[in-house]
Write an enzyme that holds these catalytic residues in place. Structure first.
Site, PDB file in Angstrom:
ATOM      1  CG  LEU A  72      -2.005   1.045   1.310  1.00 33.59           C
ATOM      2  CD1 LEU A  72      -3.025   0.833   0.196  1.00 33.59           C
ATOM      3  CD2 LEU A  72      -2.704   1.001   2.670  1.00 33.59           C
ATOM      4  CG  ASP A  73       2.158   5.211  -2.591  1.00 39.59           C
ATOM      5  OD1 ASP A  73       2.477   5.824  -1.544  1.00 39.59           O
ATOM      6  OD2 ASP A  73       2.378   5.659  -3.730  1.00 39.59           O
ATOM      7  CE  LYS A 136      17.647   6.941  11.524  1.00 40.40           C
ATOM      8  NZ  LYS A 136      18.138   6.903  10.122  1.00 40.40           N
ATOM      9  CG  ASP A 168      16.034  -4.183  17.571  1.00 40.72           C
ATOM     10  OD1 ASP A 168      15.441  -3.096  17.625  1.00 40.72           O
ATOM     11  OD2 ASP A 168      17.048  -4.354  16.894  1.00 40.72           O
TER      12      ASP A 168
END
EC number: 2.8.3.16
Length: 425
Positions: A72-73, A136, A168
């Site tokens: 999906l864009d 980040k 993570d």
């Protein structure tokens, strides 16, 4: 047999490791996880660390079992319409984008709540609110900022990160618990809510014993640490303690037979106080049971190097498995250092579903971890990860109820497919 989370639908905007760990766990428990991916590209890990050309990497496949994939864009107007409909039909949206990405997509929390007041929006970020919230963060950064690296390694060496992905995967598991908790609360309130887990917070939560020791330092040296017995003064921060046990019981990694050629011929050995006399008998030092220099835990603390040196003389005469068998007879806590090869070949782990063999249409069979949590009434069946966009039309029709004409219209809009390259004139 129904699954524990059957009927829960999750809109999965996660990528790489932290978020996919969370959504995979929920999928193992039976949730319908719809992974939203960029057309033509998908989750970046599909192409990272590839061992077979042009095939989804193990990095991707081992983190995305039991999911469906839709491309999906979300910048395309039709794509935004589809996303709006998905939000209406789903219970949870999970994302681990950088800060502000959902807002820039045009779907801030307030809009999502207006579309579906019952929607739970769950997010993983590197840091919580504060001076670093826009930074980040990756696995090793989380370990370094969460207290793991500064307390891992040896006193005279550099800080070390661990082999376990506590930043993570650890944070992903924390978030999964938060999501299930929010789903339960929703049964009482009827409302959705935001659930957040910061990687720094997750690592610190797993390092709580070191925060414990930081406060104990205010009242004196940490006597169970090796450096106390060596007469090395403590500083004002928790030191790196090598392989000392973190639970207050002295422990070390000791050589076993074959250590000269086998890098994993070692065993972890804990000198637990209740079995001290049995330890003395096993290693051939029966007089230590009554000798005032060894009989009591406090007396042994300054002599740990000597004691473990003597124990190691014994373990070096046995393989790690022989030593484990002998020690277990006497309830002496220990554990062999197992290589990944040894673990992968352990049939008992396959029987319990801790390790599973998965068949993939393009890469063939591979070994993966299964669900580490076993429910008696909801066994986890591990199914392969999806190919990129494999379920796009299925989701549009079955979940959103679009007609063939509507699906064709969405395809024609370019919302589901990579941009077409213009032909050269």
């Amino acid at each position: 047999m129904t699954k524990a989370l059957e009927g829960v639908r999750i809109l999965d905007f996660t990528h790489v490791q932290s978020g996919p760990t969370c959504t995979q766990l929920l999928a193992w428990f039976g949730a319908d996880v719809i992974k939203v991916e960029r057309p033509g590209v998908g989750d970046i890990t599909r192409g990272q660390l590839q061992d077979i050309p042009n095939v989804d990497s193990l990095y991707f496949t081992m983190l995305n079992h039991n999911k469906r994939s839709i491309t999906l864009d979300t910048k395309n107007p039709k794509g935004k319409e589809v996303l709006t409909e998905l939000i209406k039909k789903c219970d949870v949206l999970v994302e681990n984008f950088g800060p502000g990405v959902l807002d820039r997509m045009g779907f801030p929390w307030e809009k999502i709540q207006a579309i579906n007041p019952k929607m739970i929006v769950a997010s993983i970020k590197g840091f919580g609110p504060g001076p670093y919230e826009d930074c980040k963060v990756y696995e090793n950064v989380a370990q370094c900022t969460g207290g793991a690296a500064s307390t891992t390694g040896f006193r005279d060496g550099l800080p070390l990160v661990t082999g376990a992905q506590i930043g993570d995967s650890g944070t992903g598991l924390h978030l999964a618990l938060g999501i299930v908790t929010a789903l339960y609360q929703r049964t009482h309130t009827g409302r959705g809510q935001r659930v957040t887990a910061a990687m720094q917070d997750g690592v610190l939560n797993l390092c709580r014993v070191k925060l414990r020791d930081q406060q104990r330092l205010d009242h004196g040296p940490l006597k169970e640490y090796s450096q106390f017995g060596e007469g090395v003064p403590f500083g004002d921060a928790v030191p790196r303690a090598g392989n000392d046990s973190g639970g207050g019981q002295p422990g070390r990694i000791l050589k076993c037979k074959g250590w000269e050629t086998d890098p994993n011929a070692y065993i972890y050995f804990i000198t637990q106080a209740p079995v001290w006399e049995k330890i003395c008998d096993v290693i051939g030092e029966p007089t230590w049971k009554t000798d005032p220099n060894y009989a009591k835990p406090a007396a042994r603390l300054p002599r740990l190097n000597e004691i473990f040196g003597r124990i190691e003389q014994w373990t070096m005469t046995k393989t790690k498995f022989e030593a484990m068998d002998i020690l277990n007879e006497f309830d002496i806590p220990c554990g062999p250092i197992l290589s990944m090869k040894e673990i992968a070949e352990d049939e008992s782990l396959r029987k319990t579903g801790t390790l599973v063999e998965v068949d993939h249409p393009t890469r063939g069979k591979y070994l993966s971890v299964g669900n580490p949590i076993k429910l008696s009434d909801s066994p986890a069946d591990v199914t392969r990860s999806p190919l990129l966009g494999e379920h796009t039309d299925e989701i549009l029709r079955q979940v959103l109820g679009f007609s063939d004409h509507q699906v064709a219209e969405i395809h024609d809009s370019g919302a589901l497919d990579p941009p077409r390259k213009e032909a050269a004139e």
